[in-house]
Structures are given as structure tokens and as C-alpha cells.
Design an enzyme around this catalytic site. Structure first.
Site, PDB file in Angstrom:
ATOM      1  N   GLU A  84       2.572   5.083  -4.007  1.00 28.66           N
ATOM      2  CA  GLU A  84       2.492   6.023  -5.139  1.00 28.66           C
ATOM      3  C   GLU A  84       3.814   6.757  -5.423  1.00 28.66           C
ATOM      4  OE1 GLU A  84      -1.186   4.692  -3.840  1.00 28.66           O
ATOM      5  OE2 GLU A  84       0.195   5.875  -2.643  1.00 28.66           O
ATOM      6  N   ASP A  86      -9.318   3.955  -1.797  1.00 30.02           N
ATOM      7  CA  ASP A  86     -10.138   4.353  -0.654  1.00 30.02           C
ATOM      8  C   ASP A  86     -11.493   4.903  -1.073  1.00 30.02           C
ATOM      9  OD1 ASP A  86      -7.942   3.615   0.782  1.00 30.02           O
ATOM     10  OD2 ASP A  86      -7.212   5.641   1.109  1.00 30.02           O
ATOM     11  N   ASP A 134       0.858  -1.185   0.000  1.00 30.49           N
ATOM     12  CA  ASP A 134       0.000   0.000   0.000  1.00 30.49           C
ATOM     13  C   ASP A 134       0.899   1.241   0.000  1.00 30.49           C
ATOM     14  OD1 ASP A 134      -2.242   1.589   0.117  1.00 30.49           O
ATOM     15  OD2 ASP A 134      -2.911   0.899   2.083  1.00 30.49           O
TER      16      ASP A 134
END
Length: 940
Positions: free
Chosen positions: A527, A599, A524
Site C-alpha cells: 500500500e 484480510d 503483498d
């Protein structure tokens, strides 16, 4: 995962106007459009440089510029147009002065060249030029500086290159399908040193020079030591009104126009991987991943392009009115691609149909890796399961309520102080024992591992990272520090091969989670997410291995991190197929694992947007995709939760997940009737696993996605191109329409062709192109089965997917309008890599109306590995055969069928339900006493 908010904080993220390179190139397009036919772009090919040899047309593009004294000068950009053996074409443009001798004054700490390695990460296919490509330029064309090359299968493709104005047209069978630089928007910012005094009131090349060498956003300064280096190119799809792809965006499947108009956007679609919290729906805003792939489709044709660039990219889309004299009767889609840095590296895929496009793209960037079978089951997650007791109680409750699942997930709270590869011993004192309990039920544990490493003395993972200089660096060469979940952190630089080797060390068996083999990983925040960074990410002037700035590789970073994790898990368990979930991705990430849409929130709008998002991912090569079932933020109503599970049962990746502040919502907590309905949906998923696994096998070698748009099965129906609230599922022919409106008890399903369709649950017949009304009370999932397909199921209920490996199979045969049907089945051991050595079973089923015989035949060459695997499953039988839509008149006097296998024959009884009240007949053969491993037939 992100902190709870009410909506996306748009002020944290740039608009095109706030990104100077996007603003300048958009202004360039406005200037070109305003001048119309009088537009004289400064770029042209120098005809004296053009050569063609061995499948490559190359030369130099020259840009005419004016220096500070007003004198004209030329900047040279070498180009190659490469015609590949795979049938695709590649157009590459670089900047000559950056390739050759050192530039005086260029920053010594940075690589002088433009970043040209996006293809290195994205492309795994063969880029060998097609030496059979043929230049067919006529003498008159050569005098006019026009060059013509035929290439591709049977030389049906053709490229026509025009020197001035610069333009490249790609034809198939004499019709233009893709045009590069149709509007003259090709642009490359050449290198020039920063002027000592910048007068922002002056213009250079008729473009605003503001922020070319430095700019600020959100109070954070971006120093640009290499100056402006943006690239841009317009791509036209003549006579194509619909284009698809360029994930990730929470928007409709058929991409909207971005330059105004009713129902359209005023911003370009942005590709810039960011941690966007509770993202906005119906928006072109950037999200967690970026695949710069766009497909255009119309009746009789599909084409696509892939823009191989890992920097921030914006794409404008406009559509012109039909012009029958030039292109055809449809609108023409014009796109404008703008990237902050790098080279122009674009691949052109000419189809001619959707399946061909997906295969051509897969041959370039790789296909979806065949996942282990348990990865296709249901996954249970939340932020967070708080202790070993909590995990094992949830695990036991799944059994108590008769709900199958395959993996339970742990978010960041399992760690000691958010330090990855550690455990909070007060709550997880014996994680290996916990994993052993799960393993007895053939279930997995997934732990989260993110790229930010807590900067803390005594934390060995950080100390080793820092000592060996394996972290991302600042522009002055120091270790970059930012804030994320642990507080002050460093980020591993997984562009560095030494960092990858270090990462692999952390996962070694015996070092992390003991020697347990039921460990899976979740990546996770990759980015990368940097809480105190510009746009919640890393500063663009941070430095990666090879002295590349982060701006050059931003969209690729998340992929490199997953790549390191996959390599680590392969090293830990060499014979096992790894499973890794990622939030951030780039083209080629489909080779590495699964992705989810980040999300979302527990509202009907977020449920509604999932289907178009999954379709966009799927056509762009990323088939293994899902969304948080139930919504990550907030608390769904019991109705919404139930409808989301019913939809999620058909997501390629199927996981329930929730925020730390959300109420617990495991499937049994809503109570009846909801728990039973959720159980039914999850069990249906497991029932269909043989067909789902078979679809993934196909995706692994030809790129056809699991979630399929209507045009894949009905390519000539242009009315269906804008429909994105339903989809075909895998190889089954099932047409699924999730219910996404509160209180709905019915829906309209669009039939895209004249084939016969059956209600999957009650065999009601529907036929004829157009919308059909279908009852859909809360207990019903709207699913229609398209005639001509065979669904392969396993109907026994088990705790997990792995426990189903020897269960008998059921074939559900849905006959088409001609009375025929076909299907396939792929099986292997579901976990190891032995399938790559031939240890699998691949069967073809066909029902032929001419003799009313259902046959099974092998689709693979015999080998020792194949025979060994078939022997290991020789107990797997066909338990039931259900034929829907059969003419039963001939069967009424003989309630039996004849079965044949291994040179033996025998009769077996059947049960007939006659056709009535718009419902098709159903013929059921129970226990025909045949086995899946050999050829067999049943005559009705």
C-alpha cells in the site's frame, strides 16, 4: 496479511473531519449549498484566453482572492478540454505559478509543479486529440462566453462550456449526461508561503485555515512544506439514480449517499490505500486499493468518469429528488471529488451502453492482460506451509482426494528472517527439488515478495538497495526506515527506473529459485504497509524519485511495485506470461495481474459482501479479482466453508487462504459430506475453464468483465440496478446466486428480463421478470442458464488446468425463447505470448432454429501462426453436445443427427429426455466425431 484482530481499528485511520483538506472542501460545499442561488464562486473562465484548435479547447480559469491587505488579486489556472480520438473527453487544470519560473521560498528539495503524472501510470491508450471535433459556438453564445464543441462518433457528443459561473455540460444526442461544476464546488488551493503567524480564529476565503501547513494524526506530525494544494470538483449525473465503482470498499454495489439519511453513510467514500486488517463491512472506509472510476447507469444509457489522481481522495455522493422539468423522472446523483494534491485531470466517457463504457475505459487505462490458463484454476494457500514436507504432503493429498488444483502458495515464513529472496534452510533445504516435484504434476509454486527490505548488514538485497540509493527517502534526503514483518526495513522506490532494473536482477533465473520455470509471485503489503507509520503507512512527506512527496503518489505506489515485479518475471521467462497477485492497486493495475480483497474473516457477513465488492472491481476495469475462500481470519464452520467454495468457484481469481492462527482447512479436512461437496465445486470450476478463459480473452480486448452485473445483459430493467447478490458469469449466460446465509436450503433468484432460464443442473424452466424460488440444499449451487447462450466445457477430471489442454470439449446449448443460441470459444497454448502473434483458435458457435443446425465457424484470419497452433491441437474433438429446450417432436422418429466436416457427412446417435414437470427437453449427441479446429455443422 496482518496481525489477528477482532475488528478494524477505526481509530488508526482518518475520518474526513480529521483530514484538513477534506474538511475544508466539505465546508466549502456546505457554504455553497447554504447560499443556494446566491452562491457566487470565486472561479470563472477568462473569455479573452479561450481558443479552440485541433480538438482542444483551452484557456485560463481565474480565481479571485483577497490578500492580507484586503486587496483583490487573481490566481490563474490554465485548463484544457481535450476531445480524444477514442471518443472520450479530458478536462485538465493546472496552476500557472507552479508551471512557470521558480517561486521564491519554495522548498528546493521538492518539485515545484503539482504532481501531473497519475495519467502517466494509469493511461496507456492514445491521447491524441480528435482533429475532427467541431466548434459550433453561435455568435450569441460567444458574446455570453459560452462555447460549444461537437465530437465523438458521428459527432453525437457535445460539450458546452460556460465561463461564469464555470460549468461544463456533456451531452449525447441532445440529452445532458455529465455536468462538471454543476454546484460550483470547483476548488484549487493555490500555492502561498506559510504565514509567520497563523491566527486559526480567522478565515481565509471563508474556509478554515487550520492544518494547512502542518497537521498531526495519531501522534505523528505531517509537515507540509508545499502548503495546501488540494483540488476539488463536483460531478453531476443528471437523471441517474444509481452510480457504481470507486473500489475498493466493503460496501454495496450501488453506491450509497454519504451525507446522512436512512441506510446511508455520514462519511465520504475514501480512496487511500491502507493495510486495514480485518476490514469493516458496509463501510466507506479506505481499503487496499483505489480506482477513481465511477459509472452511472439508467434505462437506455451508461456513462462514466475517471478521476486521474493518485493522492488521497474522498468522494461525497448525494441524490436529489426527481425534477421532470430539468432532467427527468429519476433522482439525480451529485458527487463531490476531493484530493489532497495534484492536478485536476478527469476523463468523461459517454457510453452509450455499459459495454461501450468498459471499452472506452479500457482504451484509456488498458485491458485485463490475458492470464495463463493455470492462473484460472484453484490456488491453495495459508500463512504458512511450514516445510518442504508440508508442501508436498498437501500436494499429494489433493491427488489422493481427487481434487484438482494448480498452485500452492508460501507466505512469509518460508524466508530466512523475513528476508525476501532467501529460504529458511532448516525447513526448505532444497526448494528447487520441491518445485521440480510440483512441476511433474504441472503445478506451480507461488512465493510472497513484499516491498519492505530488511535493514540488515550482510543481506545483499538490502545492501545493494542502500548503496545505490534506490529506497524511499525521508524529507531530509536520508533513507527512510520503518517497521514491517522483518523489523526495521527500507522500501524500494519503484518510481525510480534504476530501482526497477535492480529489482529485475533479484529474480534472475539461477539467482532465485534456481532455473525453475514454475515460479509465480505474490506482492503483498504494497500500500505500502508501515507498521509504525501514520495510518499504518508511509509518512506523506517522504520523498520518491523525481522529488515527489509520497502524498502525491500514495495510491500509485503499489501499482509501481507490481509493475517492477511483472517486468522482473518477464525478464526471467521472456516467452511466458507472468502471474503476479497484488493486494494494492490503482487504475491500470488490471494490465499487470490479479488482485484479491485482502484480510477478510470467516463469517457469513464477509461471504455476503464479496459479490458486491467483486462487481465494483469488475466495472472499474479490474476483472481478475477474488477473495480469500473460507475467510482469512478465524475458523469457518464446515457449512460456511462449503458455501464459500461454491461461491469461490465463480470468482475470477479462486484461492483458499487462512491466517497463521487459523486451524488447517484444506478441502479434505472437514470430512464428509463437505469434502465431496467442495470437490464438486472445484471440479465444476475446472469443467468451465474453456468458457472462463474465453471470457478473459474478451476482457483483454474490449473490457467486458468476467463477473457481470445484471444491467449488462438487461440494461433497461432499472429494478435490477440495486441487486448485488447475484451475477452473470462470463460468456456462459450463467446467472449465479451464492448462498450467503447460514442454514439456508432455498433462495430467491431475480430474473431481470423475459428470456427463458433453465436450472443449470436439472433443466427446470423459469421465466418472467421477478424473483423465483429455487431449492438450494447444501449440495446445490443455485445457477440458472439464460437461454441463447452456449457453454463450452471440459468434463474430464485432471490434476491441473495445464493437463487439460488436449481434452475433448462439451457444448451445452441453452436455446432462447426463439429457439436460437450462440457462443464462442477461444483457445491458445495457455502459457506463452505466442497468441499475440496469431497462434490461437477462435470459434463461433450458432444454433439456428430455422434449420435446426448447430454450426461452428472461425472468427480469425488465417496465418502461419494460426495454422501451426491449430495443427498442434488437431486431436481435440467435440466429445458431447447437449441441447436444452429443443422441440423434440421431429426427432422422435429418428434418433440420429447428421454431422458435416471436411466435406464429409455421417449420422450419429442421440439421446432424448422429453420435457416434463416444468423441465426442458434435453437432446444429447455423444461423440459426434467432429474436431474443434475446422468448420462443422450438425443438423438435428
Amino acid at each position: 496479511m496482518a496481525a489477528p484482530v477482532l475488528s478494524a481499528k477505526k481509530y488508526l485511520f482518518k475520518t474526513c473531519e480529521q483530514a484538513s483538506f477534506c474538511r475544508r472542501n466539505r465546508a466549502y460545499a456546505d457554504l455553497a449549498d447554504s447560499r443556494g442561488a446566491a452562491w457566487d464562486p470565486p472561479y470563472a473562465i477568462d473569455p479573452s484566453t479561450v481558443t479552440f484548435d485541433a480538438g482542444v479547447l483551452q484557456g485560463t480559469i481565474v480565481k479571485t482572492v483577497t490578500d492580507s491587505t484586503g486587496a483583490p488579486s487573481n490566481v490563474e489556472f490554465p485548463f484544457q478540454l481535450v476531445f480524444l480520438e477514442s471518443g472520450s473527453a479530458r478536462f485538465v487544470v493546472d496552476e500557472k505559478q507552479r508551471i512557470e519560473s521558480p517561486i521564491p521560498g519554495f522548498p528546493e528539495s521538492l518539485t515545484q509543479r503539482r504532481y501531473n503524472e497519475a495519467s502517466k501510470w494509469a493511461i496507456t491508450g492514445d491521447l491524441t486529440p480528435d482533429i475532427g471535433a467541431v466548434e459550433s459556438t453561435t455568435d450569441d453564445e460567444r458574446k455570453s462566453a459560452v462555447y460549444r464543441v461537437r465530437y465523438g462518433p458521428d459527432r453525437h457528443f457535445e460539450a458546452i462550456v460556460q465561463a461564469k459561473p464555470l460549468q461544463i455540460r456533456f451531452y449525447r444526442d441532445g440529452e445532458p449526461h455529465v455536468i462538471l461544476n454543476d454546484r460550483g464546488l470547483f476548488n484549487m488551493d493555490q500555492y502561498r508561503p506559510k504565514p509567520t503567524d497563523i491566527d486559526e480564529s480567522k478565515l481565509e476565503d471563508e474556509l478554515d485555515v487550520k492544518d494547512m501547513w502542518e497537521e498531526s494524526f495519531g501522534g505523528k506530525e505531517d509537515k507540509k512544506p508545499k502548503g495546501p494544494e488540494s483540488i476539488a470538483l463536483d460531478v453531476t449525473f443528471p437523471d441517474y439514480e444509481h452510480v457504481f465503482g470507486i473500489p475498493e470498499h466493503a460496501d454495496q454495489f450501488s453506491l450509497r449517499e454519504t451525507r446522512g439519511g436512512d441506510g446511508n453513510h455520514n462519511e465520504p467514500y475514501r480512496l487511500f490505500n491502507v493495510d486495514i486488517f480485518e476490514y469493516e463491512v458496509n463501510s466507506p472506509m479506505a481499503m487496499y486499493g483505489a480506482i477513481p472510476f465511477m459509472q452511472a447507469h439508467k434505462k437506455g444509457s451508461s456513462v462514466a468518469i475517471f478521476w486521474a489522481n493518485g493522492a488521497e481522495t474522498w468522494i461525497d455522493i448525494t441524490k436529489t429528488k426527481p425534477n421532470p422539468e430539468s432532467f427527468g423522472v429519476r433522482k439525480t446523483t451529485q458527487t463531490h471529488w476531493i484530493s489532497e494534491s495534484g492536478i485536476i485531470d478527469v476523463y468523461i466517457l459517454l457510453g452509450p451502453d455499459p459495454s461501450s463504457v468498459y471499452q472506452q475505459y479500457g482504451l484509456l487505462t488498458g485491458f485485463t492482460s490475458l492470464p495463463p490458463i493455470y492462473a484460472l484454476g484453484y490456488h491453495q494457500c495459508r500463512w504458512n506451509y511450514n516445510s518442504e514436507e508440508d508442501v508436498l504432503e498437501v500436494d499429494a493429498n489433493f491427488d489422493s482426494y481427487g481434487i484438482p488444483y494448480d498452485a500452492i502458495w508460501l507466505d512469509i515464513e518460508y524466508t530466512d528472517g523475513k528476508k525476501y529472496f532467501t529460504w529458511l534452510k532448516s525447513m526448505f533445504p532444497t526448494p528447487e527439488k520441491m518445485m521440480q516435484v510440483l512441476d511433474k504434476r504441472k503445478r506451480k509454486l507461488v512465493t510472497i515478495i513484499d516491498p519492505h527490505i530488511k535493514k540488515e548488514s550482510g543481506y545483499k538485497v538490502y545492501e545493494g538497495l542502500s548503496k545505490n540509493e534506490l529506497a524511499v527517502k525521508t524529507d531530509n534526503g536520508e533513507e527512510f526506515h520503518g517497521w514491517c514483518w522483518p523489523g526495521e526495513s527500507a522500501w524500494i522506490d519503484t518510481f525510480n527506473p534504476k530501482a526497477v532494473e535492480y529489482w529485475k536482477e533479484q529474480f534472475k533465473s539461477g539467482k532465485y529459485c534456481g532455473h525453475e520455470n514454475n515460479l509465480l509471485i505474490w506482492n503483498d503489503m504494497n500500500e505500502p504497509s508501515v507498521f509504525n507509520g501514520p495510518e499504518v503507512s508511509a509518512p506523506r512527506d517522504t520523498i520518491h524519485c523525481g522529488n515527489w512527496e509520497h502524498r502525491d503518489i500514495h495510491n500509485i505506489y503499489g501499482m509501481t511495485f507490481v509493475n517492477a515485479t511483472v517486468q522482473a518475471m518477464q525478464a526471467r521467462q521472456p516467452r511466458q506470461r507472468p502471474f503476479v497477485l497484488t493486494r494494492s492497486f490503482f487504475a491500470g493495475s488490471q494490465r499487470l495481474g490479479a488482485v484479491w480483497t485482502g484480510d477478510n474473516a470467516a463469517t457469513w457477513d464477509y461471504l455476503r459482501i464479496v459479490t458486491p465488492m467483486l462487481l465494483s472491481h469488475s466495472v472499474a476495469g479490474f476483472s481478475f479479482v477474488g477473495a480469500d475462500v473460507g475467510g482469512f481470519f478465524g475458523n469457518p464452520t464446515s457449512e460456511l466453508l462449503t458455501r464459500w467454495y461454491q461461491a469461490g468457484a465463480f470468482y475470477p481469481f479462486f484461492r483458499g487462504h487462512a491466517h497463521i492462527e487459523s486451524k488447517r482447512r484444506e478441502p479434505w479436512l472437514p470430512g464428509e459430506p463437505y469434502t465431496s461437496l467442495i470437490r464438486t465445486a472445484i471440479r465444476m470450476r475446472y469443467q468451465l475453464l474453456p468458457s472462463i478463459y474465453t471470457a478473459f480473452h474478451r476482457a483483454s480486448f474490449d473490457g467486458v468483465p468476467i463477473i457481470r452485473p445484471l444491467f449488462l445483459l438487461a440494461p433497461d430493467n432499472e429494478d435490477a440496478l440495486g441487486i448485488d447478490d447475484q451475477f452473470f458469469f462470463g460468456e456462459t449466460g450463467l446467472l449465479v446466486k451464492p448462498i450467503v446465509q447460514e442454514g439456508a436450503t432455498s433462495t430467491e433468484i431475480y430474473l431481470p428480463d423475459e428470456e427463458i432460464y433453465y436450472d443449470y443442473l436439472d433443466q427446470t424452466i423459469y421465466q418472467g421478470i421477478g424473483y423465483k424460488h429455487i431449492d438450494a440444499p447444501l449440495e446445490k449451487i443455485p445457477i440458472l442458464a439464460r437461454g441463447g447462450h452456449i457453454v463450452v466445457r471440459r468434463d474430464r477430471h485432471r490434476r491441473s488446468a495445464t493437463l487439460m489442454s488436449h481434452d475433448p470439449l462439451t457444448l451445452v446449448v441453452h436455446l432462447d425463447t426463439t429457439g436460437n443460441a450462440a457462443g464462442v470459444l477461444y483457445l491458445d497454448d495457455g502459457e506463452t505470448t505466442s497468441y499475440s502473434r496469431g497462434a490461437y483458435l477462435y470459434r463461433f458457435f450458432i444454433f439456428n432454429v430455422q434449420d435446426n443446425i448447430l454450426r461452428s465457424r472461425s472468427m480469425q484470419a488465417s496465418s502461419a501462426s494460426n495454422k501451426s497452433f491449430e495443427k498442434s491441437i488437431d486431436d481435440v474433438r467435440i466429445e458431447k453436445i447437449i441441447v436444452v429446450g429443443l422441440d423434440t417432436d421431429k426427432l422422435k422418429t429418428n434418433h440420429a443427427v447428421e454431422a458435416f466436416q471436411d466435406r464429409k457427412s455421417w449420422s450419429t446417435d442421440i439421446h432424448i429426455t422429453e420435457a416434463a414437470d416444468r423441465k426442458a427437453s434435453v437432446v444429447t449427441v455423444r461423440d459426434p466425431k467432429i474436431f474443434v479446429t475446422g468448420d462443422w455443422s450438425i443438423q438435428f
